[in-house]
Enzyme design. Structure first.
Site, PDB file in Angstrom:
ATOM      1  NE  ARG A 117      -4.106   1.658   2.640  1.00 26.43           N
ATOM      2  CZ  ARG A 117      -4.056   2.557   3.725  1.00 26.43           C
ATOM      3  NH1 ARG A 117      -3.183   2.095   4.652  1.00 26.43           N
ATOM      4  NH2 ARG A 117      -5.015   3.322   3.791  1.00 26.43           N
ATOM      5  CE  LYS A 182       1.976  -5.697   5.914  1.00 23.77           C
ATOM      6  NZ  LYS A 182       2.015  -4.419   5.402  1.00 23.77           N
ATOM      7  NE  ARG A 317      -4.370   6.488  23.025  1.00 19.49           N
ATOM      8  CZ  ARG A 317      -5.534   6.730  23.900  1.00 19.49           C
ATOM      9  NH1 ARG A 317      -5.363   6.795  25.070  1.00 19.49           N
ATOM     10  NH2 ARG A 317      -6.747   6.590  23.355  1.00 19.49           N
TER      11      ARG A 317
END
Length: 321
Positions: A117, A182, A317
């Site tokens: 991407r 990932k 976060r």
């Protein structure tokens, strides 16, 4: 492809994991030992570890299961083409959208110019992973393709679950995660004209047995071998299950749209109920992840209540995206 014939033949011979001498390889393939040595170096450039031991010959660092086009074709209704060495499976299909049947698939062992991407490179060593693209003609047009990468993600995880591979989650909008790392990426590229059908090319790259020393990996990653808790993964069966499941999911999407996938996606959301940040250019929004809505937007509970966003990159976060 022709220039790679000898390299691929060498790999097929070495794929059992046994030692074989350069002399034997040369005799089998009708070339000199010096030529074999040169081809071995070329194979190593594809990201494959080959050892040479004096008096024994060459050996792969681990056995290699090659993809088999005859097995794939016998088990699939969709047209499938195996091109062992390719620049990009997505680009190959994009260049042929006007002549392809919807559902056509291209699979490779190695991508020289794999991409992810936002134009990022997708590191693609030979035979360690699964590189696959599917062409799909969406009659409802380009506007209806919103959220398609979410549908693809659901289909891929559900395919893994069918094979008994559990614990894989989704990261909005286009990644598969395992234990916060990932595992796979999805890239949907499209073309078409307003008012006409959309030509979609859906690419997926999944880490199967990626070496920890693989060059070019810059973020924490996971390998399917960890999920399976074993070294050997039947890559042909994996590809077949993924293609069939993806084909069914895309047919469902044409009938039901995103509404048929919201619950299926939220069940697999890696960040559901966790504090995340959403990065949209220079802007950062923090909140609690609440899944997705029927438009495919990510939902965040912020100080303003639950808000929806259709662009950006998310991460836990306090961590990098």
């Amino acid at each position: 492809m022709k220039e790679h014939t000898i390299k691929l033949a060498i790999l097929k011979t070495l794929s059992t994991g046994d030692f074989i001498s350069g002399e034997e390889l040369g005799e089998q393939l009708g070339v000199s030992r010096a030529a074999i040595s040169k081809h071995i170096k070329g194979i190593q450039d594809w990201g494959i570890d080959i050892f040479r031991v004096q008096g024994k010959g060459y050996q792969l660092s681990q056995p290699l299961q090659l993809l088999d086009e005859s097995i794939l074709k016998a088990s699939l209704n969709a047209p499938v083409e195996l091109i062992p060495i390719i620049d990009s499976t997505n680009q190959y299909l994009l260049d042929r959208v006007n002549e392809l049947e919807s559902g056509s698939v291209c699979i490779a062992e190695y991508q020289a110019k794999g991409r992810g991407r936002r134009g990022r490179e997708w590191v693609s060593p030979f035979g360690s992973n699964l590189y696959m693209s599917m062409f799909w003609r969406l009659d409802a047009g380009m506007a209806a393709a919103m959220g398609l990468s979410l549908v693809v993600g659901v289909a891929i995880v559900e395919a893994l679950e069918k094979l008994g591979l559990n614990g894989v989650k989704l990261k909005w909008p286009n990644d598969l995660y395992y234990q916060d790392r990932k595992l796979a990426g999805i890239l949907v590229e499209m073309s078409g004209q307003a008012g006409g059908a959309a030509n979609l090319v859906i690419g997926m790259g999944m880490n199967l047995m990626m070496s920890e020393q693989t060059e070019g990996i810059t973020q924490p990653w996971a390998s399917l071998a960890e999920v399976a808790d074993k070294e050997h993964i039947d890559r042909n069966q994996l590809a077949i299950t993924m293609i069939n499941t993806l084909n069914n999911a895309l047919n469902d999407y044409e009938i039901y749209g995103m509404s048929g996938f919201v619950e299926r996606w939220n069940r697999l959301d890696n960040f559901l109920g966790r504090p995340i940040k959403l990065i949209m250019g220079p802007r950062e929004i923090t909140g609690i992840a609440k899944g997705i809505n029927e438009q495919g937007a990510v939902l965040l509970e912020t100080e303003n209540g639950v808000e929806s966003f259709i662009g950006g990159e998310i991460s836990l976060r306090g961590t990098e995206s």
